[in-house]
Structures are given as structure tokens and as C-alpha cells.
Design a protein around this motif. Structure first.
Motif, PDB file in Angstrom:
ATOM      1  N   GLY A   1       0.925  -1.217  -0.048  1.00 49.47           N
ATOM      2  CA  GLY A   1       0.034  -0.176   0.038  1.00 49.47           C
ATOM      3  C   GLY A   1       0.779   1.356   0.012  1.00 49.47           C
ATOM      4  O   GLY A   1       2.150   1.238   0.464  1.00 49.47           O
ATOM      5  N   ALA A   2       0.139   2.459  -0.459  1.00 51.28           N
ATOM      6  CA  ALA A   2       1.158   3.700  -0.526  1.00 51.28           C
ATOM      7  C   ALA A   2       1.539   4.230   0.972  1.00 51.28           C
ATOM      8  O   ALA A   2       2.702   4.500   0.916  1.00 51.28           O
ATOM      9  N   ALA A   3       0.670   4.131   1.968  1.00 51.64           N
ATOM     10  CA  ALA A   3       1.221   4.454   3.263  1.00 51.64           C
ATOM     11  C   ALA A   3       2.270   3.831   3.826  1.00 51.64           C
ATOM     12  O   ALA A   3       3.353   4.407   4.270  1.00 51.64           O
ATOM     13  N   THR A   4       2.176   2.354   3.487  1.00 49.84           N
ATOM     14  CA  THR A   4       3.134   1.682   4.013  1.00 49.84           C
ATOM     15  C   THR A   4       4.485   1.775   3.210  1.00 49.84           C
ATOM     16  O   THR A   4       5.572   1.868   3.698  1.00 49.84           O
ATOM     17  N   ALA A   5       4.454   1.972   2.077  1.00 45.96           N
ATOM     18  CA  ALA A   5       5.524   2.243   1.229  1.00 45.96           C
ATOM     19  C   ALA A   5       6.184   3.624   1.619  1.00 45.96           C
ATOM     20  O   ALA A   5       7.477   3.454   1.748  1.00 45.96           O
ATOM     21  N   GLN A   6       5.461   4.673   1.905  1.00 42.86           N
ATOM     22  CA  GLN A   6       5.971   5.693   2.609  1.00 42.86           C
ATOM     23  C   GLN A   6       6.360   5.543   3.773  1.00 42.86           C
ATOM     24  O   GLN A   6       7.865   6.160   4.256  1.00 42.86           O
ATOM     25  N   ALA A   7       6.187   4.427   4.813  1.00 43.33           N
ATOM     26  CA  ALA A   7       6.728   4.399   5.816  1.00 43.33           C
ATOM     27  C   ALA A   7       8.036   3.700   5.745  1.00 43.33           C
ATOM     28  O   ALA A   7       9.163   3.729   6.321  1.00 43.33           O
ATOM     29  N   ILE A   8       8.046   2.846   4.910  1.00 44.75           N
ATOM     30  CA  ILE A   8       9.270   2.139   4.638  1.00 44.75           C
ATOM     31  C   ILE A   8      10.090   2.813   4.087  1.00 44.75           C
ATOM     32  O   ILE A   8      11.471   2.750   4.459  1.00 44.75           O
ATOM     33  N   ASP A   9      10.123   3.822   3.311  1.00 45.13           N
ATOM     34  CA  ASP A   9      11.113   4.804   2.861  1.00 45.13           C
ATOM     35  C   ASP A   9      11.494   5.570   3.976  1.00 45.13           C
ATOM     36  O   ASP A   9      12.903   5.723   3.978  1.00 45.13           O
ATOM     37  N   ALA A  10      10.819   6.021   4.936  1.00 44.63           N
ATOM     38  CA  ALA A  10      11.096   6.668   6.036  1.00 44.63           C
ATOM     39  C   ALA A  10      11.939   6.165   6.804  1.00 44.63           C
ATOM     40  O   ALA A  10      13.151   6.454   7.315  1.00 44.63           O
ATOM     41  N   LEU A  11      11.524   4.672   6.915  1.00 52.46           N
ATOM     42  CA  LEU A  11      12.573   3.736   7.913  1.00 52.46           C
ATOM     43  C   LEU A  11      13.970   3.612   7.388  1.00 52.46           C
ATOM     44  O   LEU A  11      14.771   3.730   8.184  1.00 52.46           O
ATOM     45  N   ARG A  12      13.998   3.465   6.044  1.00 53.38           N
ATOM     46  CA  ARG A  12      15.322   3.397   5.392  1.00 53.38           C
ATOM     47  C   ARG A  12      16.338   4.475   5.599  1.00 53.38           C
ATOM     48  O   ARG A  12      17.244   4.533   5.475  1.00 53.38           O
ATOM     49  N   ARG A  13      15.476   5.775   5.625  1.00 55.78           N
ATOM     50  CA  ARG A  13      16.230   7.153   5.883  1.00 55.78           C
ATOM     51  C   ARG A  13      16.746   7.430   7.278  1.00 55.78           C
ATOM     52  O   ARG A  13      17.440   8.213   7.865  1.00 55.78           O
ATOM     53  N   GLY A  14      16.129   6.307   8.005  1.00 56.04           N
ATOM     54  CA  GLY A  14      16.616   6.509   9.600  1.00 56.04           C
ATOM     55  C   GLY A  14      15.559   7.334  10.514  1.00 56.04           C
ATOM     56  O   GLY A  14      15.914   7.465  11.701  1.00 56.04           O
ATOM     57  N   VAL A  15      14.380   7.251  10.069  1.00 56.18           N
ATOM     58  CA  VAL A  15      13.286   7.969  10.697  1.00 56.18           C
ATOM     59  C   VAL A  15      12.847   6.960  11.813  1.00 56.18           C
ATOM     60  O   VAL A  15      12.805   5.797  11.572  1.00 56.18           O
ATOM     61  N   PRO A  16      12.937   7.575  13.295  1.00 58.54           N
ATOM     62  CA  PRO A  16      12.432   6.588  14.337  1.00 58.54           C
ATOM     63  C   PRO A  16      11.039   5.905  14.056  1.00 58.54           C
ATOM     64  O   PRO A  16      10.220   6.459  13.323  1.00 58.54           O
ATOM     65  N   ALA A  17      10.974   4.784  14.420  1.00 55.06           N
ATOM     66  CA  ALA A  17       9.965   3.739  13.998  1.00 55.06           C
ATOM     67  C   ALA A  17       8.628   4.225  14.259  1.00 55.06           C
ATOM     68  O   ALA A  17       7.806   4.386  13.301  1.00 55.06           O
ATOM     69  N   GLU A  18       8.485   5.100  15.366  1.00 54.85           N
ATOM     70  CA  GLU A  18       6.749   5.515  15.696  1.00 54.85           C
ATOM     71  C   GLU A  18       6.671   6.932  15.245  1.00 54.85           C
ATOM     72  O   GLU A  18       5.573   7.261  15.186  1.00 54.85           O
ATOM     73  N   GLU A  19       7.665   7.312  14.407  1.00 55.22           N
ATOM     74  CA  GLU A  19       7.286   8.458  13.559  1.00 55.22           C
ATOM     75  C   GLU A  19       7.474   8.284  12.004  1.00 55.22           C
ATOM     76  O   GLU A  19       7.163   9.180  11.246  1.00 55.22           O
ATOM     77  N   ALA A  20       7.580   7.126  11.757  1.00 53.34           N
ATOM     78  CA  ALA A  20       7.772   6.651  10.299  1.00 53.34           C
ATOM     79  C   ALA A  20       6.506   6.408   9.590  1.00 53.34           C
ATOM     80  O   ALA A  20       6.278   7.094   8.257  1.00 53.34           O
ATOM     81  N   GLY A  21       5.480   6.135  10.218  1.00 50.76           N
ATOM     82  CA  GLY A  21       4.015   6.250   9.353  1.00 50.76           C
ATOM     83  C   GLY A  21       3.645   7.334   9.012  1.00 50.76           C
ATOM     84  O   GLY A  21       3.509   8.255   9.880  1.00 50.76           O
TER      85      GLY A  21
END
Length: 319
Positions: free
Chosen positions: A110-130
């Protein structure tokens, strides 16, 4: 009687019920209700996957379950609930094909999950990634949230902590308050079904009532959660679509109106649209309710990836 069923049978039924529902729904995804036709095992359709293949719904549910269970090697983990670890396992799915049959990788993300995965790859903290924008009120955290209920053993994990875990686990991919609240409702009612209450409507009513009390007790910070709960309870749609509110109610109605596990899954798929997710969400509840033996033997026997699921279920039952 449903309430006499062993807890272990319900737990195994929940995991496999989610995965079987997902796999049953995969070939029907994106069809309109009129195009679904007869629901049967072995249908060839959307995504071109072999029968018995779960999608991102099942893979991310297993990733969360793996994170929440004690490490089989005895390595310490932060109380069994660590969103940073949850994020690492989601990345293992996205980047390495973990938690998928034969390591085939991801599909149907899904689009939101894809955005979160990209954020996690960039090092965004887990609970701020979504993401938390209006278009992220989707079902991507609801589809994987079931293990929060299955691993929150009572009385150690009390209701407020259970709700908070649902919120935090959702935030890894979906921070919007709507997604968080829908996950909390699902987790609370799922843990209640694990106790064996045969009255499905009573279980849902009780879950919503107790969530309302918890949110009301939070004062001003709880107001936005109460507003999202109001929206959930008032939602009229049942179209099997990807929004969290519609997805929850479509899955709930398929389950609560079903006379068996198979009937619940068929009802979920006949909504059309996001069939794998509707059937996965309904399947987790139906597996809890009817247990592992309630899943048709042909469907279970045809599932792929048993070498992945079996050890996780064993670890869950050991807990």
C-alpha cells in the motif's frame, strides 16, 4: 461450545486463519463484487501467484508476531514490545523478502506502508515513520495488528497498555489517529474472543465501550481518539475497500454474519475490491472463534510457507 475450546487451538487458528484468508483473497483482489463470482480454493487471478500464497498482509503480520515473541536464542528484548525491532523486521520483508513463501519478496504494498518503509530506510524513528496525512487513513496497520492481541497475556498486560501497544505498533506504518483507533478496537475485541465469548456482537460492543472509557480518562489528549472512535462507530460503509473504517466494518460483518470460518471468508471476498485484506482481517477473528479445526482442511493443506509459519506458531503456543 465455543468457550470450551483450548486457548492453544484458538491461537493457532488466529494465525493460520489470517494467512488462509489472505491467500484466499489474493486472486480476487481489485474485482468488483459482480466480478468475484464463485469463491473457491485454487482460483487463478490477480497477481498470478500460486494458490496458498499470502500477500503483504500476511508477511507483515508474521513480522510483527516474530518481533513480539521471545527470541528463540534467548537474546533479550525490551519487554517483548519494541517498535524499533518491529521496524527492522518490516524492512527485512521489504528489502529481503523475509516472511514470504520461498522468500519471493513483497507484492501488493500500500501507498502509506511504502512511504513508511522509505522513511525507515532514511533512519526516521519507528514510531514517527508512518504518515499521518488524511490519505493515510488506510488499512495497512489493521491488516497486521493481530499479534498484539495474541501475545498480550493477561493479567500482565492490562487494557490501557494493550491499547497503547496497538497505537504504537500502528504508528510504524500508519500514524493517523483513525488507523490507531481502529487497530485498538480490533486488538481489544480479538483478545476478548480469545477468552471464548460466543456472543460476537457483545464482544464488539464491550470493546468499544471500554476503549471509550480509557480515552475519556485521558482528558484533553484523549479527545482526538474519542473523535476517531465516534467516526468508526458511525461509519455506514461496507464495500471491502482500503480505508481503515470501511475495511474494519467489512471484515467484521463478514465474520459476525458468518456461520463458519469458510462462510466468513467467502462473505469477505464477495465484497470485492481489497479482498485479500478484508479476508485476512476477518480470517484472524474467525480463526480465533472457530479454532484451527474450523479452517477447511483443503485450504490449510494447500498453504505455502509452512516452514515459516510453523516455528512461529510453536513459539506463540509456548508463550
Amino acid at each position: 461450545m465455543a468457550e470450551a475450546m483450548p486457548r492453544t487451538v484458538r491461537l493457532a487458528g488466529a494465525v493460520w486463519g489470517h494467512l488462509v484468508g489472505d491467500a484466499m483473497g489474493v486472486p480476487y483482489e481489485f474485482r468488483s463484487p459482480e466480478e468475484v463470482g464463485r469463491v473457491r480454493w485454487g482460483e487463478q487471478g490477480t497477481h498470478g501467484r500460486p494458490p496458498g500464497t499470502w500477500s503483504d498482509d500476511g508477511a507483515l503480520m508474521l513480522a510483527l508476531l516474530d518481533s513480539l515473541l521471545p527470541d528463540p536464542r534467548g537474546e533479550p528484548r525490551s519487554g517483548g514490545f519494541d517498535t524499533a525491532d518491529q521496524a527492522r523486521r518490516a524492512l527485512a520483508w521489504a528489502d529481503e523478502g523475509a516472511y514470504t513463501p520461498d522468500g519471493e519478496g513483497r507484492f501488493d504494498i500500500g501507498a502509506a506502508t511504502a512511504q513508511a518503509i522509505d522513511a525507515l530506510r532514511r533512519g526516521v524513528p519507528a514510531e514517527e515513520a508512518g504518515p499521518d496525512h488524511d490519505r493515510s487513513q488506510s488499512n495497512g496497520s489493521l491488516m497486521r495488528i493481530l499479534p498484539v492481541a495474541l501475545t498480550a497475556v493477561e493479567p500482565e498486560v492490562k487494557l490501557p497498555e494493550l491499547i497503547e501497544r496497538a497505537h504504537r505498533a500502528s504508528r510504524v506504518t500508519h500514524r493517523h489517529v483513525t488507523a490507531q483507533v481502529v487497530c485498538a478496537v480490533y486488538v481489544v475485541l480479538a483478545r476478548d474472543l480469545l477468552r471464548g465469548d460466543p456472543d460476537r456482537q457483545r464482544t464488539l460492543d464491550s470493546a468499544c465501550r471500554r476503549l471509550r472509557l480509557v480515552y475519556a480518562g485521558q482528558g484533553a489528549p484523549g479527545e482526538r481518539y474519542l473523535a476517531a472512535l465516534d467516526a468508526l462507530e458511525a461509519w455506514p460503509g461496507r464495500q471491502g475497500r482500503g480505508g481503515a473504517l470501511d475495511s474494519f466494518w467489512s471484515a467484521w460483518d463478514a465474520f459476525s454474519g458468518g456461520g463458519s470460518y469458510a462462510d466468513s471468508i467467502e462473505r469477505a471476498i464477495r465484497y470485492g475490491n481489497d479482498t485479500d485484506t478484508t479476508a485476512a482481517i476477518a480470517g484472524g477473528l474467525a480463526g480465533l472463534y472457530w479454532g484451527l479445526a474450523g479452517i477447511p482442511a483443503e485450504w490449510l493443506a494447500g498453504m505455502r510457507g509452512t516452514g515459516i509459519v510453523g516455528p512461529l506458531v510453536d513459539r506463540l503456543l509456548a508463550v
